[in-house]
Design an enzyme around this catalytic site. Structure first.
Site: not given
Ligand code: NDP
Length: 263
Positions: A59, A63, A84, A99, A121, A123, A208
């Protein structure tokens, strides 16, 4: 006894151990699932092998590192570079992504979706955007920083940062950022988010287990919304099927996992 784990940072909040252990226990599959708080994603392979894991979920925020840690990547994960789920196949680490299909399962009840705005933007955004595009759904992207948008530039209809974003009409807006996970913050500045929510029919959050500020705002505007619980269930069922190498019925896995949400 096989051992499985989820790697992440943070990881304490993860429901995956409960979901997978519930399947193993109730369907008499000899395995146990734990969690590993991993700060440095580049250590994933080393830690996975040192624990002699049979498989793992990965997670936030590892990823993309998980993709690099694999000896081979199969199916949809190959297109997006985001893994994942990892299976240990005789010492070789095989990567998958469950996912995106988990999310498609979750939004079935919203009906016909043609036009989506993804906030974030990372994973998860990559996996969802690729799946939407595969299904000929139009994708728009909004992210805090420019750097992470590079991957999307020649793929989606529009991709912008907060400063340059122009709001359109959407069927669905999805928050894939981790904003709202630990702290109660919005995924983009409030005036922009207000404008976005006034132009969508449905809202979904990948997070979630809590009503994030993003979902609370949608709720206050009477927009139909859902959190990431069904996505979690969908990706978990598909990952578990890989863990047990298809020896259990998908319907039985789903029913056990669903019951674990009531615990
Ligand atoms: P990543 O770390 O790959 O990406 C995080 C993204 O969030 C980036 O685009 C980042 O922007 C942005 N971000 C982080 N902090 C902030 C902030 N304070 N304000 C605005 N943008 C922000 O994470 P993942 O894609 O792996 O996961 C993202 C979310 O999805 C998590 O909360 C995870 O728990 C949830 N998730 C839930 C799943 C489910 O089964 N329900 C499955 C997969 C994920 P920047 O590019 O500018 O750094």
């Amino acid at each position: 006894m096989q051992l499985f784990a989820i790697f992440g940072d943070p990881v304490a909040h993860s429901r995956s151990p409960l979901m997978h252990n519930s399947v193993f226990k109730n369907l008499n599959y000899k395995a146990c699932y734990t969690r590993v708080h991993l700060l440095d994603g580049s250590k994933l392979r080393e830690v996975f092998l040192s624990l002699s894991l049979s498989g793992a979920n990965i997670t936030v925020p590892h990823k993309e590192e998980a993709f690099k840690a694999c000896d081979e990547v199969r199916g949809f994960a190959k297109n997006v570079g985001v893994v994942n789920t990892i299976i240990n196949e005789n010492g070789r680490l095989i990567g998958y992504n469950t996912d995106a299909d988990g999310f498609m399962y979750a939004i079935k009840e919203f009906g016909d979706i043609q036009n989506v705005l993804i906030i974030g933007a990372g994973g998860t955004a990559k996996a969802l955007a690729s799946k939407f595009l595969q299904k000929n759904i139009k994708v728009h992207l909004l992210n805090r920083s420019e750097k992470s948008l590079e991957y999307f530039k020649d793929k989606v209809s529009t991709c912008q940062t907060w400063d340059t974003f122009v709001v359109r009409e959407y069927d669905l807006v999805v928050n894939t950022t981790s904003a709202g996970l630990k702290e109660d913050i919005y995924p983009c500045p409030l005036p922009l988010l207000e404008n976005i929510l006034e132009n969508t029919s449905y809202v979904a959050d990948a997070i979630y287990g809590k009503v994030t500020p993003f979902l609370k705002l949608a709720q206050s505007k009477n927009i139909t919304f859902k959190d990431g619980a069904d996505m979690l269930l969908g990706q978990g069922v598909l990952a578990n099927e890989l863990f047990v190498n298809h020896t259990l019925k998908l319907e039985d896995i789903k029913s056990c996992m669903q019951k674990s949400f009531e615990l």
